[in-house]
Design a protein around this motif. Structure first.
Motif, PDB file in Angstrom:
ATOM      1  N   GLU A  51      53.315  25.404  38.809  1.00 43.77           N
ATOM      2  CA  GLU A  51      53.957  26.045  39.983  1.00 43.77           C
ATOM      3  C   GLU A  51      52.993  27.064  40.617  1.00 43.77           C
ATOM      4  N   HIS A  52      52.365  27.854  39.743  1.00 46.69           N
ATOM      5  CA  HIS A  52      51.476  28.895  40.245  1.00 46.69           C
ATOM      6  C   HIS A  52      50.441  28.329  41.215  1.00 46.69           C
ATOM      7  N   THR A  53      49.855  27.194  40.842  1.00 46.13           N
ATOM      8  CA  THR A  53      48.778  26.602  41.637  1.00 46.13           C
ATOM      9  C   THR A  53      49.281  26.261  43.041  1.00 46.13           C
ATOM     10  N   ALA A  88      47.176  32.468  53.761  1.00 44.88           N
ATOM     11  CA  ALA A  88      47.555  33.612  54.591  1.00 44.88           C
ATOM     12  C   ALA A  88      46.339  34.493  54.875  1.00 44.88           C
ATOM     13  N   PHE A  89      45.457  34.622  53.897  1.00 46.47           N
ATOM     14  CA  PHE A  89      44.310  35.510  54.081  1.00 46.47           C
ATOM     15  C   PHE A  89      43.029  34.753  53.789  1.00 46.47           C
ATOM     16  N   THR A  90      42.764  33.760  54.601  1.00 47.42           N
ATOM     17  CA  THR A  90      41.552  32.971  54.404  1.00 47.42           C
ATOM     18  C   THR A  90      40.330  33.857  54.656  1.00 47.42           C
ATOM     19  N   GLN A  98      57.256  39.489  49.267  1.00 48.33           N
ATOM     20  CA  GLN A  98      57.329  40.727  48.466  1.00 48.33           C
ATOM     21  C   GLN A  98      55.974  41.031  47.815  1.00 48.33           C
ATOM     22  N   GLN A  99      55.339  40.013  47.277  1.00 46.98           N
ATOM     23  CA  GLN A  99      54.053  40.255  46.610  1.00 46.98           C
ATOM     24  C   GLN A  99      52.993  40.706  47.606  1.00 46.98           C
ATOM     25  N   LEU A 100      53.015  40.098  48.810  1.00 46.57           N
ATOM     26  CA  LEU A 100      52.027  40.511  49.808  1.00 46.57           C
ATOM     27  C   LEU A 100      52.285  41.957  50.218  1.00 46.57           C
ATOM     28  N   GLU A 105      50.322  49.588  47.891  1.00 45.72           N
ATOM     29  CA  GLU A 105      50.146  50.761  47.040  1.00 45.72           C
ATOM     30  C   GLU A 105      48.738  50.740  46.415  1.00 45.72           C
ATOM     31  N   THR A 106      48.275  49.558  46.026  1.00 45.54           N
ATOM     32  CA  THR A 106      46.953  49.453  45.395  1.00 45.54           C
ATOM     33  C   THR A 106      45.846  49.897  46.364  1.00 45.54           C
ATOM     34  N   THR A 107      45.873  49.352  47.576  1.00 43.80           N
ATOM     35  CA  THR A 107      44.815  49.694  48.538  1.00 43.80           C
ATOM     36  C   THR A 107      44.929  51.166  48.939  1.00 43.80           C
ATOM     37  N   ALA A 108      46.183  51.644  49.087  1.00 43.97           N
ATOM     38  CA  ALA A 108      46.390  53.058  49.450  1.00 43.97           C
ATOM     39  C   ALA A 108      45.802  53.965  48.370  1.00 43.97           C
ATOM     40  N   SER A 159      40.673  51.736  39.084  1.00 45.55           N
ATOM     41  CA  SER A 159      41.460  50.564  38.668  1.00 45.55           C
ATOM     42  C   SER A 159      42.922  50.728  39.101  1.00 45.55           C
ATOM     43  N   PRO A 160      43.186  50.562  40.406  1.00 43.21           N
ATOM     44  CA  PRO A 160      44.551  50.822  40.919  1.00 43.21           C
ATOM     45  C   PRO A 160      45.612  49.996  40.186  1.00 43.21           C
ATOM     46  N   THR A 161      45.284  48.738  39.853  1.00 47.71           N
ATOM     47  CA  THR A 161      46.179  47.991  38.970  1.00 47.71           C
ATOM     48  C   THR A 161      45.632  48.241  37.569  1.00 47.71           C
ATOM     49  N   ASN A 203      46.985  48.303  34.615  1.00 48.46           N
ATOM     50  CA  ASN A 203      47.459  47.473  33.505  1.00 48.46           C
ATOM     51  C   ASN A 203      48.259  46.316  34.070  1.00 48.46           C
ATOM     52  N   MET A 204      48.324  45.234  33.320  1.00 52.65           N
ATOM     53  CA  MET A 204      49.159  44.098  33.759  1.00 52.65           C
ATOM     54  C   MET A 204      49.736  43.396  32.531  1.00 52.65           C
ATOM     55  N   TRP A 205      50.950  42.898  32.704  1.00 49.13           N
ATOM     56  CA  TRP A 205      51.643  42.255  31.580  1.00 49.13           C
ATOM     57  C   TRP A 205      51.185  40.818  31.364  1.00 49.13           C
ATOM     58  N   GLN A 237      39.460  40.418  49.213  1.00 43.08           N
ATOM     59  CA  GLN A 237      38.568  40.492  50.375  1.00 43.08           C
ATOM     60  C   GLN A 237      39.160  41.418  51.448  1.00 43.08           C
ATOM     61  N   LEU A 238      40.487  41.329  51.595  1.00 45.16           N
ATOM     62  CA  LEU A 238      41.152  42.178  52.590  1.00 45.16           C
ATOM     63  C   LEU A 238      41.054  43.653  52.180  1.00 45.16           C
ATOM     64  N   ALA A 239      41.309  43.942  50.908  1.00 46.24           N
ATOM     65  CA  ALA A 239      41.240  45.336  50.445  1.00 46.24           C
ATOM     66  C   ALA A 239      39.825  45.880  50.634  1.00 46.24           C
TER      67      ALA A 239
HETATM   68  C1  HEM Z   1      42.560  47.670  46.003  1.00 47.16           C
HETATM   69  C2  HEM Z   1      43.529  46.808  46.214  1.00 47.16           C
HETATM   70  C3  HEM Z   1      44.037  45.790  45.221  1.00 47.16           C
HETATM   71  C4  HEM Z   1      43.927  45.759  43.858  1.00 47.16           C
HETATM   72  C5  HEM Z   1      43.241  46.761  42.946  1.00 47.16           C
HETATM   73  C6  HEM Z   1      44.594  44.548  43.404  1.00 47.16           C
HETATM   74  C7  HEM Z   1      44.654  44.146  42.079  1.00 47.16           C
HETATM   75  C8  HEM Z   1      45.150  42.915  41.652  1.00 47.16           C
HETATM   76  C9  HEM Z   1      45.057  42.396  40.307  1.00 47.16           C
HETATM   77  C10 HEM Z   1      44.437  43.120  39.124  1.00 47.16           C
HETATM   78  C11 HEM Z   1      45.635  41.176  40.290  1.00 47.16           C
HETATM   79  C12 HEM Z   1      45.716  40.231  39.089  1.00 47.16           C
HETATM   80  C13 HEM Z   1      47.011  40.378  38.340  1.00 47.16           C
HETATM   81  C14 HEM Z   1      46.991  39.640  37.021  1.00 47.16           C
HETATM   82  O1  HEM Z   1      45.998  39.698  36.300  1.00 47.16           O
HETATM   83  O2  HEM Z   1      48.016  39.007  36.686  1.00 47.16           O
HETATM   84  C15 HEM Z   1      46.124  40.918  41.626  1.00 47.16           C
HETATM   85  C16 HEM Z   1      46.804  39.797  42.009  1.00 47.16           C
HETATM   86  C17 HEM Z   1      47.367  39.656  43.262  1.00 47.16           C
HETATM   87  N1  HEM Z   1      47.137  40.441  44.377  1.00 47.16           N
HETATM   88 FE1  HEM Z   1      46.044  42.091  44.454  1.00 47.16          FE
HETATM   89  N2  HEM Z   1      45.103  43.892  44.500  1.00 47.16           N
HETATM   90  C18 HEM Z   1      44.775  44.609  45.634  1.00 47.16           C
HETATM   91  C19 HEM Z   1      45.054  44.272  46.931  1.00 47.16           C
HETATM   92  C20 HEM Z   1      45.816  43.213  47.310  1.00 47.16           C
HETATM   93  C21 HEM Z   1      46.139  42.837  48.667  1.00 47.16           C
HETATM   94  C22 HEM Z   1      45.617  43.561  49.912  1.00 47.16           C
HETATM   95  C23 HEM Z   1      46.980  41.768  48.600  1.00 47.16           C
HETATM   96  C24 HEM Z   1      47.636  40.963  49.695  1.00 47.16           C
HETATM   97  C25 HEM Z   1      47.397  41.004  50.921  1.00 47.16           C
HETATM   98  C26 HEM Z   1      47.152  41.432  47.201  1.00 47.16           C
HETATM   99  C27 HEM Z   1      47.912  40.392  46.715  1.00 47.16           C
HETATM  100  C28 HEM Z   1      47.889  39.935  45.413  1.00 47.16           C
HETATM  101  C29 HEM Z   1      48.624  38.779  44.952  1.00 47.16           C
HETATM  102  C30 HEM Z   1      49.580  37.921  45.771  1.00 47.16           C
HETATM  103  C31 HEM Z   1      48.306  38.588  43.597  1.00 47.16           C
HETATM  104  C32 HEM Z   1      48.808  37.509  42.655  1.00 47.16           C
HETATM  105  C33 HEM Z   1      47.822  36.365  42.665  1.00 47.16           C
HETATM  106  C34 HEM Z   1      48.146  35.292  41.649  1.00 47.16           C
HETATM  107  O3  HEM Z   1      48.948  35.527  40.743  1.00 47.16           O
HETATM  108  O4  HEM Z   1      47.581  34.192  41.760  1.00 47.16           O
HETATM  109  N3  HEM Z   1      46.429  42.318  46.457  1.00 47.16           N
HETATM  110  N4  HEM Z   1      45.789  41.990  42.444  1.00 47.16           N
END
Ligand code: HEM
Length: 430
Positions: free
Chosen positions: A114-116, A125-127, A261-263, A269-272, A311-313, A315-317, A381-383
Motif C-alpha cells: 500500500e505504501h508504495t 505533488a512535489f516533483t 494531513q501528512q502534507l 512544524e518540521t520546517t518551521a 533533527s526536527p523529526t 524520533n520516529m516509531w 527538497q521543498l524544505a
Molecule cells: C525540515 C523539514 C522536514 C523534516 C526534518 C522531515 C523529516 C521527515 C522524516 C524523518 C521522515 C521519515 C519518517 C520515517 O522514518 O518513518 C519524513 C517523512 C515524510 N515527510 Fe518529511 N520532513 C520535513 C519536511 C517535509 C515537508 C515539507 C513535507 C511535505 C510537503 C513532508 C512530508 C513527509 C511525508 C509525506 C513523509 C512520509 C513519507 C513516507 O512514509 O513515504 N516533510 N519526513
C-alpha cells in the motif's frame, strides 16, 4: 600513592543514575536529551526502556540497519501505539473520532505494497521540477512576511515568520485559502499533540475534536475540487488513479484526508523548527553568522548542518513484525521501537566532534534528519528550498540581528518533533 589514598575515577564518586532512572518522555528531559542520547549510544545502543516498554535505537548504523528492513520493522505503528496503553483507548476519544472519517494508513503509517502506491501519488505533488521552479515564489512570500514586522525592529521569529512560510507554501500548493491558515495551525497542533507521546487525556480529547473539524473542512474542499478541478495538489490527488492491482481507482475520503494531513503536518512544524533553529544557532555562533553572511556559498551546507544538529523529526516509531535482532539485541514481534534520528545525527562514529555546530562540516549532508529508506521524506527538497531561499533574505533584511535581552528558550514538549517554542529577536530592519 604517597598519601595512602587510592586514585578513583571522579565518575565513580558521583556515578550517573542508571538509564532506568531516566524518564525519557518527561517534558523537562526533552529540553536537552543529548547527554542521555550519548549514554544510550555508549552503553546501550539498543535499549528496552523498562518504564515504557519501548525499545530505543540510538546509533547511526543501527538506525540505518532498521530502515533497510521495512518487512521486519513496520511503519504501521498507529494501531500499536493506541493499543499499548488503556489511556490511548479512551472511549470518549474514540467516540469523538468516530464522528469523523474512519482512519486509514497511507504514506507515513503504511507498509508496502500500500505504501508504495500512496507514496507514488504523494511524490507527484512535489516533483523535482515543480519544487525547482519555486525559488522566486518562496522569495516573494519570505519578503512579504518580513515586510510585516521589519519596521518594528523586533519580532517573535517562530510565530511571525518560521511558522508562516511553510504553512503559506503548503496552503498555496494544496489550493486552499491563506485566510484559513489560523485554522490549519489549530488543527495541525491537534495532530502534533496526538503524536507527542506526552499528551494528557484532556489534551487528547481536545486533539480529537480538532482532527474531526479538520476532516470536515477538507472533505468539503475535496468535493469542491472533484466537481471543479483547479491547478493544485488536492485536485491532482482527487483525480489521480490509485494503481491497485491492475484495477485503478480514485481514492476515498479517508485516503485523501490522510495524505493531505501528512502534507499539512509533516511539512509545517518540521520546517518551521528548522528555520527557527538555523537563526538561533548562528546567533549563538557569531563567527559563523559572519562567515555565512559574507559567503553565501556556505548557505546550503549551513542548511544541512542545521538539519543535522536539530533533527526536527527527532524520533520516529516502528513496530516489530517478527522476532528479530538489531545489532545482536533480540526484539520480539509486537514491540514498539523508537528510532532516534536525533541521536544518530550526533553519533561520533559518523560525525567528528558531533556536538559542535559547524557550517563547514564536510559530511553534514549525510545526516538522517529526513530519514532513510522507503519512508525518506518526500518534502526534503521543498524544505531545503524554503531554507536556502529564506535564510539569506532574512540576513539581508534583518541587520544586527540579536536575541532579545532576557529571552529564555523552551523546547516543545514533544517526543517526535524537536524545536524551540519561541525565538524573540531584535534587529535593524530594512
Ligand atoms: C525540515 C523539514 C522536514 C523534516 C526534518 C522531515 C523529516 C521527515 C522524516 C524523518 C521522515 C521519515 C519518517 C520515517 O522514518 O518513518 C519524513 C517523512 C515524510 N515527510 Fe518529511 N520532513 C520535513 C519536511 C517535509 C515537508 C515539507 C513535507 C511535505 C510537503 C513532508 C512530508 C513527509 C511525508 C509525506 C513523509 C512520509 C513519507 C513516507 O512514509 O513515504 N516533510 N519526513
Amino acid at each position: 600513592m604517597a598519601d595512602g589514598h587510592t586514585a578513583v575515577d571522579a565518575g565513580a564518586l558521583n556515578p550517573a543514575p542508571p538509564l532506568s532512572a531516566i524518564n525519557f518522555f518527561d517534558p523537562e528531559f526533552l529540553q536537552d536529551p543529548y547527554p542521555a542520547y550519548k549514554r544510550l549510544r555508549d552503553e546501550a545502543p539498543v535499549y528496552r526502556d523498562p518504564n515504557s516498554g519501548i525499545v530505543f535505537v540510538s546509533t547511526y548504523d543501527l538506525v540505518m540497519e532498521v530502515n533497510r528492513q521495512p518487512g521486519v520493522f513496520s511503519n504501521r505503528f498507529s494501531e500499536a501505539l493506541r493499543a499499548g496503553s488503556p489511556e490511548r483507548m479512551d472511549p470518549e476519544e474514540l467516540a469523538i473520532l468516530s464522528a469523523g472519517v474512519p482512519p486509514v494508513d497511507t504514506m507515513l503509517t503504511a507498509d508496502p505494497p500500500e505504501h508504495t502506491r500512496y507514496r507514488k501519488l504523494g511524490m507527484k505533488a512535489f516533483t523535482y521540477k515543480r519544487v525547482e521552479q519555486m525559488g522566486a515564489y518562496v522569495a516573494e512570500v519570505t519578503n512579504a512576511l518580513i515586510d510585516r514586522f521589519a519596521p518594528r525592529g523586533s519580532c517573535e521569529l517562530k510565530a511571525e515568520f518560521a511558522n508562516l512560510l511553510p504553512m503559506t507554501v503548503i496552503a498555496d500548493a494544496l489550493g486552499v485559502p491563506r485566510e484559513d491558515m489560523d485554522r490549519f495551525f489549530h488543527w495541525s497542533e491537534g495532530f502534533i499533540i496526538q503524536l507527542s507521546g506526552v499528551a494528557t487525556r484532556d489534551q487528547r480529547l481536545d486533539a480529537a475534536r480538532r482532527i474531526v473539524d479538520y476532516q470536515r473542512y477538507f472533505v468539503e474542499k475535496i468535493e469542491e475540487k472533484r466537481a471543479h478541478p483547479t491547478d493544485d495538489v488536492i485536485s491532482d490527488l482527487v483525480h489521480a488513479d490509485l494503481a491497485e492491482e491492475d484495477d485503478p481507482r480514485k481514492m476515498t475520503h479517508s485516503e485523501l484526508i490522510s495524505i493531505i494531513q501528512q502534507l499539512l503536518v509533516a511539512g509545517n512544524e518540521t520546517t518551521a523548527h528548522a528555520l527557527t533553529a538555523g537563526i538561533y544557532y548562528l546567533l549563538t555562533h557569531p563567527e559563523q553568522m559572519a562567515a555565512v553572511r559574507e559567503d553565501s556559498s556556505l548557505i546550503p551546507n549551513f542548511v544541512e548542518e542545521t538539519l543535522r544538529f536539530l533533527s526536527p523529526t527527532n524520533n520516529m516509531w516502528r513496530l516489530v513484525k517478527s522476532d528479530a535482532e538489531i545489532g545482536g539485541f533480540p526484539v520480539r514481534a509486537g514491540e514498539v521501537l523508537l528510532l532516534r534520528y536525533g541521536s544518530a545525527n550526533r553519533d561520533a562514529a559518523h560525525f567528528e566532534d558531533p556536538d559542535r555546530f559547524d557550517v563547514r562540516r564536510e559530511n553534514a549532508r549525510s545526516h538522517l534528519a529526513f530519514g532513510v529508506g522507503i519512508h525518506t521524506c518526500i518534502g526534503a527538497q521543498l524544505a531545503r528550498k524554503e531554507m536556502t531561499i529564506a535564510f539569506p533574505i532574512l540576513f539581508d533584511r534583518l541587520q544586527n540581528l540579536r536575541l532579545k535581552a532576557g529571552a529564555t528558550l523552551r523546547y516543545s514538549p514533544n517526543v517526535l518533533l524537536r524545536g524551540v517554542l519561541e525565538l524573540p529577536v531584535a534587529f535593524d530592519g530594512r
